[in-house]
Design a protein around this motif. Structure first.
Motif, PDB file in Angstrom:
ATOM      1  N   ILE A  19       0.841  -1.199   0.000  1.00 49.08           N
ATOM      2  CA  ILE A  19       0.000   0.000   0.000  1.00 49.08           C
ATOM      3  C   ILE A  19       0.873   1.245   0.000  1.00 49.08           C
ATOM      4  O   ILE A  19       0.632   2.187  -0.760  1.00 49.08           O
ATOM      5  N   ALA A  20       1.923   1.246   0.810  1.00 49.21           N
ATOM      6  CA  ALA A  20       2.832   2.401   0.860  1.00 49.21           C
ATOM      7  C   ALA A  20       3.523   2.588  -0.490  1.00 49.21           C
ATOM      8  O   ALA A  20       3.654   3.723  -0.973  1.00 49.21           O
ATOM      9  N   VAL A  21       3.948   1.502  -1.114  1.00 46.93           N
ATOM     10  CA  VAL A  21       4.604   1.588  -2.427  1.00 46.93           C
ATOM     11  C   VAL A  21       3.621   2.103  -3.474  1.00 46.93           C
ATOM     12  O   VAL A  21       3.968   2.943  -4.308  1.00 46.93           O
ATOM     13  N   LEU A  22       2.385   1.633  -3.443  1.00 50.84           N
ATOM     14  CA  LEU A  22       1.381   2.089  -4.400  1.00 50.84           C
ATOM     15  C   LEU A  22       1.073   3.580  -4.210  1.00 50.84           C
ATOM     16  O   LEU A  22       0.846   4.291  -5.187  1.00 50.84           O
ATOM     17  N   GLU A  23       1.090   4.043  -2.977  1.00 52.94           N
ATOM     18  CA  GLU A  23       0.883   5.476  -2.733  1.00 52.94           C
ATOM     19  C   GLU A  23       2.069   6.290  -3.262  1.00 52.94           C
ATOM     20  O   GLU A  23       1.880   7.357  -3.850  1.00 52.94           O
ATOM     21  N   ARG A  24       3.297   5.772  -3.073  1.00 52.67           N
ATOM     22  CA  ARG A  24       4.473   6.456  -3.637  1.00 52.67           C
ATOM     23  C   ARG A  24       4.427   6.439  -5.160  1.00 52.67           C
ATOM     24  O   ARG A  24       4.794   7.423  -5.815  1.00 52.67           O
ATOM     25  N   GLU A  25       3.954   5.337  -5.728  1.00 49.89           N
ATOM     26  CA  GLU A  25       3.823   5.250  -7.183  1.00 49.89           C
ATOM     27  C   GLU A  25       2.838   6.299  -7.691  1.00 49.89           C
ATOM     28  O   GLU A  25       3.091   6.964  -8.701  1.00 49.89           O
ATOM     29  N   GLN A  27       2.176   9.158  -6.351  1.00 48.33           N
ATOM     30  CA  GLN A  27       2.857  10.450  -6.282  1.00 48.33           C
ATOM     31  C   GLN A  27       3.855  10.599  -7.428  1.00 48.33           C
ATOM     32  O   GLN A  27       3.978  11.671  -8.018  1.00 48.33           O
ATOM     33  N   ALA A  28       4.566   9.523  -7.745  1.00 43.04           N
ATOM     34  CA  ALA A  28       5.528   9.565  -8.851  1.00 43.04           C
ATOM     35  C   ALA A  28       4.809   9.770 -10.181  1.00 43.04           C
ATOM     36  O   ALA A  28       5.299  10.496 -11.051  1.00 43.04           O
ATOM     37  N   LEU A  29       3.652   9.154 -10.349  1.00 40.83           N
ATOM     38  CA  LEU A  29       2.861   9.366 -11.565  1.00 40.83           C
ATOM     39  C   LEU A  29       2.409  10.824 -11.663  1.00 40.83           C
ATOM     40  O   LEU A  29       2.477  11.426 -12.729  1.00 40.83           O
ATOM     41  N   ALA A  30       1.972  11.371 -10.550  1.00 40.19           N
ATOM     42  CA  ALA A  30       1.477  12.749 -10.549  1.00 40.19           C
ATOM     43  C   ALA A  30       2.578  13.740 -10.893  1.00 40.19           C
ATOM     44  O   ALA A  30       2.322  14.750 -11.555  1.00 40.19           O
ATOM     45  N   SER A  31       3.804  13.447 -10.474  1.00 40.96           N
ATOM     46  CA  SER A  31       4.909  14.377 -10.735  1.00 40.96           C
ATOM     47  C   SER A  31       5.761  13.940 -11.929  1.00 40.96           C
ATOM     48  O   SER A  31       6.774  14.578 -12.215  1.00 40.96           O
ATOM     49  N   LEU A  32       5.330  12.867 -12.601  1.00 37.94           N
ATOM     50  CA  LEU A  32       6.074  12.316 -13.739  1.00 37.94           C
ATOM     51  C   LEU A  32       7.534  12.044 -13.370  1.00 37.94           C
ATOM     52  O   LEU A  32       8.457  12.322 -14.130  1.00 37.94           O
ATOM     53  N   GLY A  36      11.200   7.563  -9.514  1.00 38.58           N
ATOM     54  CA  GLY A  36      10.228   7.082  -8.541  1.00 38.58           C
ATOM     55  C   GLY A  36       9.384   5.942  -9.084  1.00 38.58           C
ATOM     56  O   GLY A  36       9.085   4.985  -8.368  1.00 38.58           O
ATOM     57  N   LEU A  37       9.021   6.032 -10.357  1.00 36.16           N
ATOM     58  CA  LEU A  37       8.246   4.961 -10.979  1.00 36.16           C
ATOM     59  C   LEU A  37       9.075   3.686 -11.094  1.00 36.16           C
ATOM     60  O   LEU A  37       8.570   2.581 -10.848  1.00 36.16           O
ATOM     61  N   THR A  38      10.339   3.835 -11.443  1.00 35.83           N
ATOM     62  CA  THR A  38      11.220   2.670 -11.551  1.00 35.83           C
ATOM     63  C   THR A  38      11.383   2.002 -10.194  1.00 35.83           C
ATOM     64  O   THR A  38      11.285   0.774 -10.086  1.00 35.83           O
ATOM     65  N   GLU A  39      11.610   2.790  -9.159  1.00 38.61           N
ATOM     66  CA  GLU A  39      11.757   2.236  -7.819  1.00 38.61           C
ATOM     67  C   GLU A  39      10.458   1.579  -7.347  1.00 38.61           C
ATOM     68  O   GLU A  39      10.483   0.516  -6.737  1.00 38.61           O
ATOM     69  N   VAL A  76      -6.382   2.259  -9.503  1.00 38.02           N
ATOM     70  CA  VAL A  76      -6.318   3.705  -9.735  1.00 38.02           C
ATOM     71  C   VAL A  76      -5.021   4.049 -10.464  1.00 38.02           C
ATOM     72  O   VAL A  76      -5.026   4.783 -11.457  1.00 38.02           O
ATOM     73  N   ASN A  77      -3.905   3.501  -9.989  1.00 35.22           N
ATOM     74  CA  ASN A  77      -2.618   3.777 -10.615  1.00 35.22           C
ATOM     75  C   ASN A  77      -2.585   3.262 -12.057  1.00 35.22           C
ATOM     76  O   ASN A  77      -2.034   3.923 -12.937  1.00 35.22           O
ATOM     77  N   ARG A  78      -3.181   2.116 -12.297  1.00 33.12           N
ATOM     78  CA  ARG A  78      -3.238   1.570 -13.660  1.00 33.12           C
ATOM     79  C   ARG A  78      -4.001   2.520 -14.578  1.00 33.12           C
ATOM     80  O   ARG A  78      -3.566   2.806 -15.697  1.00 33.12           O
ATOM     81  N   ARG A  79      -5.101   3.041 -14.094  1.00 34.17           N
ATOM     82  CA  ARG A  79      -5.891   3.984 -14.903  1.00 34.17           C
ATOM     83  C   ARG A  79      -5.121   5.263 -15.194  1.00 34.17           C
ATOM     84  O   ARG A  79      -5.173   5.783 -16.307  1.00 34.17           O
ATOM     85  N   VAL A  80      -4.412   5.757 -14.192  1.00 37.51           N
ATOM     86  CA  VAL A  80      -3.605   6.967 -14.394  1.00 37.51           C
ATOM     87  C   VAL A  80      -2.511   6.694 -15.420  1.00 37.51           C
ATOM     88  O   VAL A  80      -2.283   7.508 -16.320  1.00 37.51           O
ATOM     89  N   ARG A  81      -1.828   5.543 -15.309  1.00 38.22           N
ATOM     90  CA  ARG A  81      -0.792   5.190 -16.290  1.00 38.22           C
ATOM     91  C   ARG A  81      -1.377   5.126 -17.692  1.00 38.22           C
ATOM     92  O   ARG A  81      -0.776   5.624 -18.650  1.00 38.22           O
ATOM     93  N   ASN A  82      -2.550   4.528 -17.835  1.00 32.68           N
ATOM     94  CA  ASN A  82      -3.189   4.426 -19.145  1.00 32.68           C
ATOM     95  C   ASN A  82      -3.561   5.801 -19.702  1.00 32.68           C
ATOM     96  O   ASN A  82      -3.408   6.049 -20.900  1.00 32.68           O
ATOM     97  N   LEU A  83      -4.053   6.680 -18.844  1.00 29.14           N
ATOM     98  CA  LEU A  83      -4.374   8.041 -19.289  1.00 29.14           C
ATOM     99  C   LEU A  83      -3.121   8.789 -19.739  1.00 29.14           C
ATOM    100  O   LEU A  83      -3.133   9.476 -20.767  1.00 29.14           O
TER     101      LEU A  83
END
Length: 110
Positions: A19-25, A27-32, A36-39, A76-83
């Protein structure tokens, strides 16, 4: 051999970490943030390996709730990545002009 309680505690701990990693992901998606995405990807893979032996019969109520939270965050993260990918594709298409379509006439003289 670890007892069932220790195994469930490990599963719950791994799910909390996920859950913590998904929340960091997110944030990394939001800031491109590519690093962070790789980690996040590496951490998710490690946690998936740690959770690979867990099955529905090994989950208690707390772990089920954590797993559902992780599933929802991942979706949610998958949808953001797809967008983001769709936006990048649209921008690249706009730069390159209309796509060429296949036409048998193009290759008739070959």
């Amino acid at each position: 051999m670890p007892d069932r309680h220790d195994a469930r505690a490990d599963i719950a701990g791994n799910l909390r970490q996920m859950i913590a990693v998904l929340e960091r992901e997110r944030q990394a998606l939001a800031s491109l943030d590519a690093d962070g995405l790789t980690e996040s990807t590496r951490a998710k893979e490690q946690l998936c390996e740690a959770l690979a032996t867990a099955g529905p019969d090994t989950l208690d109520a707390e772990s089920r709730a954590l797993a559902e939270t992780a599933r929802a965050l991942n979706e949610v993260n998958r949808r953001v990545r797809n967008l983001l990918a769709a936006n990048v594709a649209a921008r690249i298409d706009a730069l390159g002009g209309p796509r060429a379509t296949y036409s048998p006439a193009q290759f008739a003289h070959v």
